[in-house]
Design a protein around this motif. Structure first.
Motif, PDB file in Angstrom:
ATOM      1  N   ALA A  85      47.706  25.756  34.332  1.00 60.13           N
ATOM      2  CA  ALA A  85      48.122  24.598  35.141  1.00 60.13           C
ATOM      3  C   ALA A  85      48.932  23.604  34.310  1.00 60.13           C
ATOM      4  CB  ALA A  85      46.893  23.915  35.748  1.00 60.13           C
ATOM      5  N   GLN A  86      48.598  23.461  33.010  1.00 58.97           N
ATOM      6  CA  GLN A  86      49.347  22.527  32.154  1.00 58.97           C
ATOM      7  C   GLN A  86      50.790  22.976  31.977  1.00 58.97           C
ATOM      8  OE1 GLN A  86      47.385  19.816  31.502  1.00 58.97           O
ATOM      9  NE2 GLN A  86      46.028  21.175  32.645  1.00 58.97           N
ATOM     10  N   ALA A  87      51.006  24.286  32.071  1.00 60.72           N
ATOM     11  CA  ALA A  87      52.365  24.809  31.851  1.00 60.72           C
ATOM     12  C   ALA A  87      53.238  24.692  33.100  1.00 60.72           C
ATOM     13  CB  ALA A  87      52.291  26.278  31.411  1.00 60.72           C
ATOM     14  N   MET A  88      52.621  24.608  34.270  1.00 60.06           N
ATOM     15  CA  MET A  88      53.393  24.667  35.519  1.00 60.06           C
ATOM     16  C   MET A  88      54.511  23.612  35.610  1.00 60.06           C
ATOM     17  SD  MET A  88      52.337  27.384  36.838  1.00 60.06           S
ATOM     18  CE  MET A  88      53.107  27.458  38.455  1.00 60.06           C
ATOM     19  N   PRO A  89      54.267  22.351  35.220  1.00 55.61           N
ATOM     20  CA  PRO A  89      55.360  21.363  35.312  1.00 55.61           C
ATOM     21  C   PRO A  89      56.538  21.705  34.406  1.00 55.61           C
ATOM     22  CG  PRO A  89      53.229  20.279  34.992  1.00 55.61           C
ATOM     23  CD  PRO A  89      53.001  21.733  34.769  1.00 55.61           C
ATOM     24  N   HIS A  90      56.346  22.598  33.439  1.00 60.85           N
ATOM     25  CA  HIS A  90      57.428  22.974  32.514  1.00 60.85           C
ATOM     26  C   HIS A  90      58.329  24.072  33.074  1.00 60.85           C
ATOM     27  CE1 HIS A  90      55.735  21.171  28.638  1.00 60.85           C
ATOM     28  NE2 HIS A  90      54.852  20.876  29.570  1.00 60.85           N
ATOM     29  N   LEU A  91      57.976  24.614  34.229  1.00 60.87           N
ATOM     30  CA  LEU A  91      58.642  25.830  34.698  1.00 60.87           C
ATOM     31  C   LEU A  91      60.000  25.613  35.345  1.00 60.87           C
ATOM     32  CD1 LEU A  91      56.177  27.355  33.857  1.00 60.87           C
ATOM     33  CD2 LEU A  91      55.965  28.300  36.145  1.00 60.87           C
ATOM     34  N   GLY A  92      60.278  24.424  35.846  1.00 59.46           N
ATOM     35  CA  GLY A  92      61.520  24.229  36.586  1.00 59.46           C
ATOM     36  C   GLY A  92      61.400  24.861  37.961  1.00 59.46           C
ATOM     37  N   SER A  93      62.518  25.315  38.483  1.00 57.05           N
ATOM     38  CA  SER A  93      62.494  25.905  39.821  1.00 57.05           C
ATOM     39  C   SER A  93      61.692  27.204  39.803  1.00 57.05           C
ATOM     40  CB  SER A  93      63.918  26.201  40.278  1.00 57.05           C
ATOM     41  OG  SER A  93      63.853  27.092  41.374  1.00 57.05           O
ATOM     42  N   THR A  94      60.671  27.260  40.638  1.00 59.37           N
ATOM     43  CA  THR A  94      59.758  28.394  40.578  1.00 59.37           C
ATOM     44  C   THR A  94      59.959  29.364  41.733  1.00 59.37           C
ATOM     45  OG1 THR A  94      58.116  27.133  41.791  1.00 59.37           O
ATOM     46  CG2 THR A  94      57.962  27.103  39.400  1.00 59.37           C
ATOM     47  N   LYS A  95      60.903  29.080  42.588  1.00 58.17           N
ATOM     48  CA  LYS A  95      61.038  29.822  43.847  1.00 58.17           C
ATOM     49  C   LYS A  95      60.897  31.329  43.706  1.00 58.17           C
ATOM     50  CE  LYS A  95      63.163  27.913  47.809  1.00 58.17           C
ATOM     51  NZ  LYS A  95      64.312  27.678  48.613  1.00 58.17           N
ATOM     52  N   GLU A  96      61.762  31.892  42.874  1.00 56.08           N
ATOM     53  CA  GLU A  96      61.793  33.350  42.769  1.00 56.08           C
ATOM     54  C   GLU A  96      60.986  33.854  41.585  1.00 56.08           C
ATOM     55  OE1 GLU A  96      64.009  35.620  44.753  1.00 56.08           O
ATOM     56  OE2 GLU A  96      63.497  33.873  45.966  1.00 56.08           O
ATOM     57  N   SER A  97      60.581  32.924  40.739  1.00 57.66           N
ATOM     58  CA  SER A  97      60.168  33.380  39.414  1.00 57.66           C
ATOM     59  C   SER A  97      58.745  33.932  39.358  1.00 57.66           C
ATOM     60  CB  SER A  97      60.387  32.276  38.385  1.00 57.66           C
ATOM     61  OG  SER A  97      59.176  31.686  38.029  1.00 57.66           O
ATOM     62  N   ILE A  98      58.540  34.713  38.311  1.00 59.73           N
ATOM     63  CA  ILE A  98      57.236  35.323  38.041  1.00 59.73           C
ATOM     64  C   ILE A  98      56.646  34.612  36.822  1.00 59.73           C
ATOM     65  CG2 ILE A  98      56.158  37.463  37.190  1.00 59.73           C
ATOM     66  CD1 ILE A  98      57.059  37.704  40.064  1.00 59.73           C
ATOM     67  N   VAL A  99      55.369  34.335  36.866  1.00 64.59           N
ATOM     68  CA  VAL A  99      54.682  33.815  35.679  1.00 64.59           C
ATOM     69  C   VAL A  99      53.897  34.965  35.049  1.00 64.59           C
ATOM     70  CG1 VAL A  99      52.890  32.263  34.820  1.00 64.59           C
ATOM     71  CG2 VAL A  99      54.506  31.457  36.545  1.00 64.59           C
ATOM     72  N   LEU A 100      54.231  35.256  33.809  1.00 59.87           N
ATOM     73  CA  LEU A 100      53.517  36.306  33.084  1.00 59.87           C
ATOM     74  C   LEU A 100      52.563  35.619  32.113  1.00 59.87           C
ATOM     75  CD1 LEU A 100      53.275  39.360  32.258  1.00 59.87           C
ATOM     76  CD2 LEU A 100      55.027  38.865  30.536  1.00 59.87           C
ATOM     77  N   VAL A 101      51.265  35.835  32.306  1.00 55.63           N
ATOM     78  CA  VAL A 101      50.271  35.184  31.448  1.00 55.63           C
ATOM     79  C   VAL A 101      49.858  36.152  30.336  1.00 55.63           C
ATOM     80  CG1 VAL A 101      47.979  34.119  31.335  1.00 55.63           C
ATOM     81  CG2 VAL A 101      49.414  33.803  33.378  1.00 55.63           C
ATOM     82  N   LEU A 102      50.025  35.703  29.095  1.00 56.69           N
ATOM     83  CA  LEU A 102      49.608  36.500  27.937  1.00 56.69           C
ATOM     84  C   LEU A 102      48.600  35.695  27.123  1.00 56.69           C
ATOM     85  CD1 LEU A 102      53.093  37.766  26.640  1.00 56.69           C
ATOM     86  CD2 LEU A 102      51.569  38.844  28.294  1.00 56.69           C
ATOM     87  N   CYS A 103      47.839  36.382  26.292  1.00 48.28           N
ATOM     88  CA  CYS A 103      46.873  35.687  25.442  1.00 48.28           C
ATOM     89  C   CYS A 103      47.310  35.787  23.988  1.00 48.28           C
ATOM     90  CB  CYS A 103      45.483  36.309  25.592  1.00 48.28           C
ATOM     91  SG  CYS A 103      44.826  36.094  27.245  1.00 48.28           S
ATOM     92  N   GLY A 104      47.252  34.667  23.310  1.00 46.29           N
ATOM     93  CA  GLY A 104      47.640  34.631  21.894  1.00 46.29           C
ATOM     94  C   GLY A 104      46.727  35.456  21.010  1.00 46.29           C
ATOM     95  N   ASP A 105      45.567  35.837  21.527  1.00 44.52           N
ATOM     96  CA  ASP A 105      44.636  36.623  20.713  1.00 44.52           C
ATOM     97  C   ASP A 105      44.562  38.079  21.168  1.00 44.52           C
ATOM     98  OD1 ASP A 105      43.318  36.203  23.078  1.00 44.52           O
ATOM     99  OD2 ASP A 105      41.447  35.481  22.179  1.00 44.52           O
ATOM    100  N   VAL A 106      45.573  38.519  21.923  1.00 45.44           N
ATOM    101  CA  VAL A 106      45.698  39.949  22.277  1.00 45.44           C
ATOM    102  C   VAL A 106      47.052  40.400  21.726  1.00 45.44           C
ATOM    103  CG1 VAL A 106      45.663  41.651  24.153  1.00 45.44           C
ATOM    104  CG2 VAL A 106      44.316  39.554  24.357  1.00 45.44           C
TER     105      VAL A 106
END
Ligand code: UD1
Ligand code: CA
Length: 457
Positions: A85-106
């Motif tokens: 949720a903290q990252a969402m305001p950084h995304l800009g226009s989200t209409k078409e985009s995909i959010v890929l969530v990765l973990c720094g410890d994987v």
């Protein structure tokens, strides 16, 4: 279509028992987070956001100069859902985009898996990377209905006994439609055993909203293995090293034992390279064709030319070695060493910030520091370049074909011109002209009739 990659790296990593933030612990000589960032960077058309919190500044500092990373601060680590949720305001226009969530410890997640997740995600489809784990302890379970469709993810701490028996687990890596994610994240609660906002709770929400869940299930469990403690880190390290060794062997490198080389950085090899046991490569190392490396050798940030041989127990750092050189056994090449073609460096020779011209030799016990040696110079056993006067460093210049007799000390700055000959045991502190013989030692006296001391009664 832009993919917004959100890498979660704010957690403390309590079980690492370390002052260092978890994602900066190293695998193959690079922080775990750097592996994840590099894989993300290799995907086409991505924006990379890294969520940091615990020891945020030291994590950022490691990536100084890498402008492609957008840093997101999560001041309090209230859960993976809160982190995204903290990252969402950084995304800009989200209409078409995909959010890929990765973990720094994987750290060993593969590009192929991520591409599959991305291309299967869409406005109404979420992609999950799952794993059939023989030991699913501590991980989120994938809940499926009778038709096999995913309906939810349940964290182990919140799972009932039946759910705990499920061996399909959530890797933590998923691709989500950005346009709907904000909404789902806002609906997250923290009424669970850990009192955290779980990202995994959005799966049930998405299913309720009529979304489809695509899953990719992984065979190579190392790829999705997270690191929580040093035992897991060491297992991943061994796996990673094994993989590099196998790749090198497939490319033609001969290894006495692939379990006994470590590559902590990047290694490139020419054809017919041979390595004995216990060889460590650090940083950027490049080996030419037909290079042979003996046992117990460490090579860091170095380039070795064709047909060069490194013998046992040699340590090389920040050096450039040309073709057909022989170095070692027990040699130490320190930063700024430059060996031209056909140079020979033997046992117990240390070289620092020096250039040796074509065909020059220092075969036994010597220190060569801050010096330029021409071609075909012979440095006798026990020669010391006295480069340091206690305050400043000075250079020595040695011309082509100079012969330096054994046990000489060359007090820098000093120039020995081409063809000159230094008598063994000399201390040289004045320049020597071309082809001269320099003798700088006390004259020998023989005392005849001398009596050895006798034992006192
Ligand atoms: C998470 C998943 C679990 C999955 C497991 C796989 C949730 C709720 N659970 O559990 O289903 O099986 O990963 O490894 O998502 N982080 C933050 N901010 C936070 C909390 C975490 O950035 O507030 C980061 C951590 O630094 C870490 C990652 O998110 O890189 C995962 O967090 P962690 O606490 O390790 O989650 P798990 O309990 O392992
Ligand atoms: Ca974890």
């Amino acid at each position: 279509m832009t993919v917004n990659v959100v890498i979660l790296a704010a957690g403390k990593g309590t079980r690492m028992n370390s002052e260092r933030p978890k994602v900066l612990h190293q695998l193959g000589g690079k922080p775990m987070l750097e592996h994840v960032v590099n894989t993300a960077v290799s995907l086409p058309d991505t924006k990379i956001h890294v969520v940091i919190g615990h020891a945020a500044e030291s994590v950022r500092a490691h990536f100084a100069g890498q402008d492609s990373i957008d840093w997101v601060l999560q001041e309090q680590q209230l859960g993976t859902g809160h982190a995204v949720a903290q990252a969402m305001p950084h995304l800009g226009s989200t209409k078409e985009s995909i959010v890929l969530v990765l973990c720094g410890d994987v750290p060993l997640i593969s590009r192929a898996s991520l591409e599959d997740l991305i291309c299967n995600a869409g406005p109404d489809t979420l992609s999950l990377l799952t794993l059939n784990a023989p030991d699913p302890k501590g991980l989120g379970r994938i809940i499926r209905d009778r038709q096999g469709k995913v309906t939810a993810i349940v964290e182990e701490k919140d799972a009932n006994d039946d759910q705990r028996r499920i061996s399909e687990i959530n890797s933590g890596i998923m691709a989500l439609p950005a346009a709907r994610l904000t909404d789902w994240l806002q609906q997250l609660g923290n009424d669970n055993r850990q009192g955290e906002y779980y990202l995994t709770d959005i799966i049930a929400m998405a299913v309720a909203a009529g979304c489809h869940i695509y899953t990719r299930t992984i065979d190579d469990d190392y790829e999705v293995q997270g690191v929580n403690d040093k035992v897991q880190l060491s297992r991943l390290e061994r796996h990673y090293q094994r993989r590099i060794a196998e790749q090198l062997m497939k490319e033609g490198v001969t290894m006495a034992d692939p379990g006994r080389i470590d590559v902590r950085g990047n290694l490139t090899c020419g054809r017919d390279v041979v390595m004995d046991v216990n060889v460590i490569f650090e940083g950027q190392v490049s080996l030419g064709d037909n290079v042979h490396i003996g046992p117990n050798v460490t090579i860091k940030d170095a380039t070795l030319g064709n047909d060069t041989v490194i013998l046992a127990n040699t340590v090389i750092e920040s050096a450039t070695i040309a073709d057909q050189c022989t170095v070692g056994p027990f040699a130490r090449l320190r930063p700024g060493t430059l060996l031209s073609d056909g140079v020979k460096v033997g046992n117990f020779v240390e070289i620092k910030n020096s250039t040796l011209g074509r065909g020059s030799k220092a075969n036994h016990f010597a220190y060569i520091g801050d010096a330029d040696l021409g071609e075909s110079v012979n440095v006798g056993a026990g020669t010391i370049f006295c480069n340091y006067d206690g305050v400043n460093k000075h250079r020595c210049h040695i011309g082509n074909n100079v012969f330096i007799g054994s046990n000489s000390t060359l007090v820098a700055p000093v120039n020995i011109s081409a063809g000159a000959f230094v008598a063994a045991g000399s201390t040289i502190n004045a320049d020597v002209p071309e082809n001269d013989l320099a003798i700088g030692r006390g004259k020998q006296r023989n005392i005849s009739g001398w009596k050895r001391p006798t034992r006192k009664q």
